[in-house]
Structures are given as C-alpha cells and as structure tokens.
Design a protein around this motif. Structure first.
Motif, short mmCIF file in Angstrom:
data_model
loop_
_atom_site.label_atom_id
_atom_site.label_comp_id
_atom_site.label_asym_id
_atom_site.label_seq_id
_atom_site.Cartn_x
_atom_site.Cartn_y
_atom_site.Cartn_z
N ASP A 10 65.18 35.49 53.74
CA ASP A 10 64.92 36.32 54.90
C ASP A 10 64.98 35.58 56.23
OD1 ASP A 10 62.51 35.02 54.13
OD2 ASP A 10 61.35 36.44 55.32
N GLY A 33 69.38 39.25 53.37
CA GLY A 33 68.12 38.95 54.06
C GLY A 33 66.91 39.64 53.47
N THR A 34 67.14 40.62 52.60
CA THR A 34 66.02 41.35 52.01
C THR A 34 66.30 41.63 50.53
OG1 THR A 34 66.95 43.54 52.49
CG2 THR A 34 65.56 42.55 54.21
N ALA A 35 65.24 41.99 49.83
CA ALA A 35 65.39 42.35 48.42
C ALA A 35 66.23 43.61 48.28
CB ALA A 35 64.01 42.56 47.79
N SER A 36 66.04 44.57 49.16
CA SER A 36 66.80 45.83 49.05
C SER A 36 68.29 45.59 49.30
CB SER A 36 66.25 46.91 49.98
OG SER A 36 66.27 46.48 51.31
N GLU A 37 68.64 44.72 50.26
CA GLU A 37 70.04 44.39 50.48
C GLU A 37 70.63 43.73 49.23
OE1 GLU A 37 70.35 41.78 53.85
OE2 GLU A 37 69.74 43.33 55.27
N LEU A 56 59.74 37.58 50.62
CA LEU A 56 60.72 38.42 51.30
C LEU A 56 59.97 39.56 51.98
CD1 LEU A 56 63.31 38.48 48.40
CD2 LEU A 56 63.56 37.27 50.57
N PRO A 57 60.53 40.14 53.05
CA PRO A 57 59.80 41.19 53.76
C PRO A 57 59.58 42.46 52.93
CG PRO A 57 62.01 40.91 54.66
CD PRO A 57 61.79 39.81 53.68
N ASP A 58 60.42 42.68 51.96
CA ASP A 58 60.31 43.92 51.17
C ASP A 58 60.27 43.65 49.66
OD1 ASP A 58 62.90 43.02 50.94
OD2 ASP A 58 63.79 45.02 51.04
#
Length: 120
Positions: A10, A33-37, A56-58
């Motif tokens: 991230d 940059g994120t888990a969802s990406e 990670l932010p998410d």
C-alpha cells in the motif's frame, strides 16, 4: 519468458521502488496498492511469486496468504510476506508463507530472496 511477480504493497514509494528493481532484474511485475485491487487483478495466468505486505488499508496480508495457500488453484505459488511490524517466525507459521522480508530491507537481500523462491 520472464517470471511474473504480483506485488501487494500500500505504500506508494515502497511499491514503486520494489516494482522498479524487479523490472530491472527482468521480471514481469503486477503491482497492487490494496487487497481488493489484488483480488480483482488475480488472474488464471501464470503467477510465479506473490509478495504481500501485512498491513493493507482494506485487508491483511496474513489472511490473504492463508487463503492462497488453502486454495488448490494457488497453493503452489510461493508467497513472501513483507512487514515492519511482525516477527518472522510467527508470520511464516500463521500465514503459511514461504518467506519473509523485514522492512526496512536491503534491495540486494530482497532480490536474493526472490531468486531463491523462484529458483532462478
């Protein structure tokens, strides 16, 4: 054909540096940059190694790693965890990871560990 590495980090600066170094080493890199990406970008194409940040932010890199390692389609992919906040042994056991990179890290150590896991 170059090896494909997925990088989930991230911090924009760290992600940029690691991606740059890996590309210079001749790897194909897909950076997220994120888990969802990462989950959206995860494809059935050949992935040779995954580098995961823990915080990670998410999401959580440990949880992501565990899911990858318990899925028959992804369990064979080496996963290296990166963290500045975790103890190596507990992360390796908890996440079922193949390797650990402690932040801050030396770029030569990073590339050596990647080469070890890719057996290049």
């Amino acid at each position: 054909m170059s090896k494909c590495i997925y990088l989930v980090e991230d911090d924009d600066d760290i992600r940029f540096i690691v991606e740059y170094v890996l590309i210079e080493e001749g790897y194909e890199v897909k950076a997220f940059g994120t888990a969802s990406e990462f989950h959206k970008g995860l494809s059935t194409n050949k992935i040779d190694l995954i580098i995961l940040d823990v915080m990670l932010p998410d999401g959580n890199g440990i949880d992501i790693c565990r899911k990858l390692k318990t899925n028959n389609q992804t369990s064979h992919i080496p996963v290296v965890i990166m963290s500045a906040h975790a103890a190596e042994k507990s992360i390796l056991e908890e996440a079922c990871a193949d390797g650990f990179i402690n932040k801050p890290f030396d770029l030569k150590d990073l590339t050596n560990q990647i080469k070890t896991h890719l057996k290049t």
